[in-house]
Design an enzyme around this catalytic site. Structure first.
Site, PDB file in Angstrom:
ATOM      1  N   SER A 128     -36.355 -34.188  15.369  1.00  0.00           N
ATOM      2  CA  SER A 128     -35.996 -35.289  16.247  1.00  0.00           C
ATOM      3  C   SER A 128     -34.812 -36.079  15.713  1.00  0.00           C
ATOM      4  O   SER A 128     -34.692 -36.306  14.496  1.00  0.00           O
ATOM      5  CB  SER A 128     -37.197 -36.233  16.413  1.00  0.00           C
ATOM      6  OG  SER A 128     -36.841 -37.390  17.155  1.00  0.00           O
ATOM      7  N   TYR A 152     -31.393 -37.188  21.012  1.00  0.00           N
ATOM      8  CA  TYR A 152     -31.421 -38.341  21.900  1.00  0.00           C
ATOM      9  C   TYR A 152     -29.974 -38.807  21.995  1.00  0.00           C
ATOM     10  O   TYR A 152     -29.418 -39.346  21.039  1.00  0.00           O
ATOM     11  CB  TYR A 152     -32.299 -39.461  21.339  1.00  0.00           C
ATOM     12  CG  TYR A 152     -33.781 -39.243  21.534  1.00  0.00           C
ATOM     13  CD1 TYR A 152     -34.325 -39.182  22.818  1.00  0.00           C
ATOM     14  CD2 TYR A 152     -34.643 -39.129  20.448  1.00  0.00           C
ATOM     15  CE1 TYR A 152     -35.681 -39.000  23.012  1.00  0.00           C
ATOM     16  CE2 TYR A 152     -35.997 -38.953  20.631  1.00  0.00           C
ATOM     17  CZ  TYR A 152     -36.518 -38.885  21.914  1.00  0.00           C
ATOM     18  OH  TYR A 152     -37.868 -38.703  22.100  1.00  0.00           O
ATOM     19  N   THR A 178     -33.025 -34.204  24.951  1.00  0.00           N
ATOM     20  CA  THR A 178     -34.122 -34.806  25.711  1.00  0.00           C
ATOM     21  C   THR A 178     -33.549 -35.638  26.842  1.00  0.00           C
ATOM     22  O   THR A 178     -32.737 -36.541  26.614  1.00  0.00           O
ATOM     23  CB  THR A 178     -35.001 -35.671  24.793  1.00  0.00           C
ATOM     24  OG1 THR A 178     -35.656 -34.821  23.852  1.00  0.00           O
ATOM     25  CG2 THR A 178     -36.054 -36.424  25.588  1.00  0.00           C
ATOM     26  N   LYS A 258     -34.601 -30.756  27.513  1.00  0.00           N
ATOM     27  CA  LYS A 258     -36.033 -30.980  27.366  1.00  0.00           C
ATOM     28  C   LYS A 258     -36.462 -32.131  28.265  1.00  0.00           C
ATOM     29  O   LYS A 258     -35.911 -33.241  28.176  1.00  0.00           O
ATOM     30  CB  LYS A 258     -36.375 -31.305  25.903  1.00  0.00           C
ATOM     31  CG  LYS A 258     -37.841 -31.595  25.640  1.00  0.00           C
ATOM     32  CD  LYS A 258     -38.081 -31.828  24.155  1.00  0.00           C
ATOM     33  CE  LYS A 258     -39.528 -32.158  23.865  1.00  0.00           C
ATOM     34  NZ  LYS A 258     -39.903 -33.515  24.316  1.00  0.00           N
ATOM     35  N   HIS A 282     -42.930 -35.096  28.185  1.00  0.00           N
ATOM     36  CA  HIS A 282     -42.945 -35.904  26.966  1.00  0.00           C
ATOM     37  C   HIS A 282     -44.374 -36.140  26.485  1.00  0.00           C
ATOM     38  O   HIS A 282     -44.690 -37.182  25.897  1.00  0.00           O
ATOM     39  CB  HIS A 282     -42.237 -37.248  27.199  1.00  0.00           C
ATOM     40  CG  HIS A 282     -41.388 -37.709  26.044  1.00  0.00           C
ATOM     41  ND1 HIS A 282     -40.037 -37.528  26.005  1.00  0.00           N
ATOM     42  CD2 HIS A 282     -41.708 -38.356  24.894  1.00  0.00           C
ATOM     43  CE1 HIS A 282     -39.547 -38.050  24.884  1.00  0.00           C
ATOM     44  NE2 HIS A 282     -40.557 -38.551  24.187  1.00  0.00           N
TER      45      HIS A 282
END
Length: 394
Positions: A128, A152, A178, A258, A282
């Site tokens: 992440s 992100y 994402t 995603k 999510h």
């Protein structure tokens, strides 16, 4: 992967005959309750919490529970192969570690322990952006094993470019963007505690270590100023399909989106040069009342055809869940919360235990459904879905 995953089961029985039993449960659906006893209320609420009343999370599990496997017999399954090919890499199994942010809230080593534990189990890592340890440090912990980077996409494009360049330099081989988090979901577990780990400095290491991010800080910036700068750029609700052209021009890495649930969005992704998709809601943490990821999977697969890699995330708990996801069109799955509970309970060893149990059950599920490889899994292994019922586990 060395010995077959199902060898774990034989080892446990042999150890049991000698008075040794596993440190953690082998029923992966019980890990949440075990972790709840070990973690602080804020940490457990952050990891286990869902959006709103939790309807999306429950829908994820109900979707898996509705489908039933229809095994075939006398297929000679003595030798089995769990490996799959994705983006030119042969992976040991169709399971990757899902990107989960701020893992230091459950264990101080966070993503470093998860990466090492996943490596011991032969499972690739998707790291992440919101990690508690830098992507370079996690790459070092991962070694020469495959790793992907989840992005992100921050509102500051220069920071976004810096993160992508760093991921390339650190040997990450795919970029998972994402798209279902333009803002944080309404999560009562966090709201009731007034807790967001990022505001306490957890999960922002990739920003505080980034030279472009730091260049945007005032001289002598204290912790509050750093967090405020992070908060200003982390969310990016202005992102639109046209922005993907810039990202595509920036990197040659495969790009996956995603958070895709609608088949029209799947088609738009293909039109904008995306290489793969992750069907995900999510884990139920963003929009309450959304469609279950597994229920959305067949339509997304039909929209993009068989040649496009499609992964499934959200609600996967067991080895038979993996089989069901693959039978409905996924090429692989991302595995999330259970490994976080393993991390909370026993650090690196806990992650390894959880993943070895998952792969052992997957391996045995292949044998028991009459499959010798992942390629054998198809819709013929599934009976028509049954009526909605209360799931045995959440």
């Amino acid at each position: 992967m060395g010995s077959a995953p199902a060898d774990l089961v034989r080892t446990i029985y042999v150890d049991g005959s000698e008075g040794r039993t596993p440190r953690l449960p082998t029923d992966l659906t019980t890990l949440e309750d075990a972790a709840a006893k070990e973690l602080t209320a804020t940490a457990f609420g952050y990891v286990s919490g869902n959006a709103g009343a939790g309807a999306t999370s429950r829908a994820n599990r109900l979707a898996f529970d509705r489908w039933r496997l229809l095994p075939r017999m006398l297929r000679n399954t003595a030798a089995r192969d769990l490996s799959v090919s994705l983006f030119g890499q042969r992976l040991p199994s169709p399971v990757l570690l899902a990107p989960v942010g701020a893992q230091s809230v459950v264990h101080p080593e966070g993503e470093l322990a998860s990466a090492r534990g996943a490596g011991d189990a032969g499972v690739p890592v998707v790291l992440s952006t919101a990690a508690s340890h830098t992507l370079e440090d996690v790459a070092e912990a991962t070694g020469d094993r495959p790793r992907w980077f989840q992005l992100y996409w921050p509102s500051d494009r220069t920071v976004a470019e810096s993160l992508v360049r760093r991921a390339e330099a650190a040997g990450y081989t795919a970029l998972v963007v994402t798209v279902d988090a333009p803002a944080f979901g309404y999560r009562p577990a966090d709201l009731d505690h007034g807790y967001l780990p990022f505001l306490h400095g957890a999960g922002i290491a990739n920003f505080t270590s980034d030279p472009v991010f730091r260049a945007g800080l005032p001289d002598g910036a204290d912790h509050a100023a750093v967090v405020a700068h992070w908060a200003r750029i982390f969310a990016n609700p202005s992102l639109a399909w046209d922005n993907l052209a810039w990202l595509r021009s920036l990197t040659r890495l495969p790009i996956l989106l995603k958070g895709i649930l609608h088949p029209d969005d799947a088609r738009l992704a293909m039109q904008h040069g995306v290489d793969g998709l992750v069907v995900s809601n999510h884990g139920g943490r963003q929009l309450d009342g959304a469609v279950a990821a597994l229920d959305a999977l067949p339509a997304v697969r039909a929209a993009v055809g068989d040649a496009v890699p499609v992964l499934l995330d959200s609600g996967v708990r067991t080895g038979t869940d993996v089989v069901k996801a693959l039978a409905l069109g996924a090429d692989a799955v991302l595995y999330g919360r259970p490994y976080l509970y393993g991390l909370a309970l026993d650090g690196e060893r806990g992650v390894t235990h959880v993943l070895r149990c998952l792969l052992a059950e997957l391996d045995l599920a292949l044998a028991l459904t009459g499959c010798t490889s992942i390629d054998d899994i198809g819709p013929g292994l599934l009976a028509p879905p049954g009526p909605l019922a209360t799931p045995a586990h959440s």
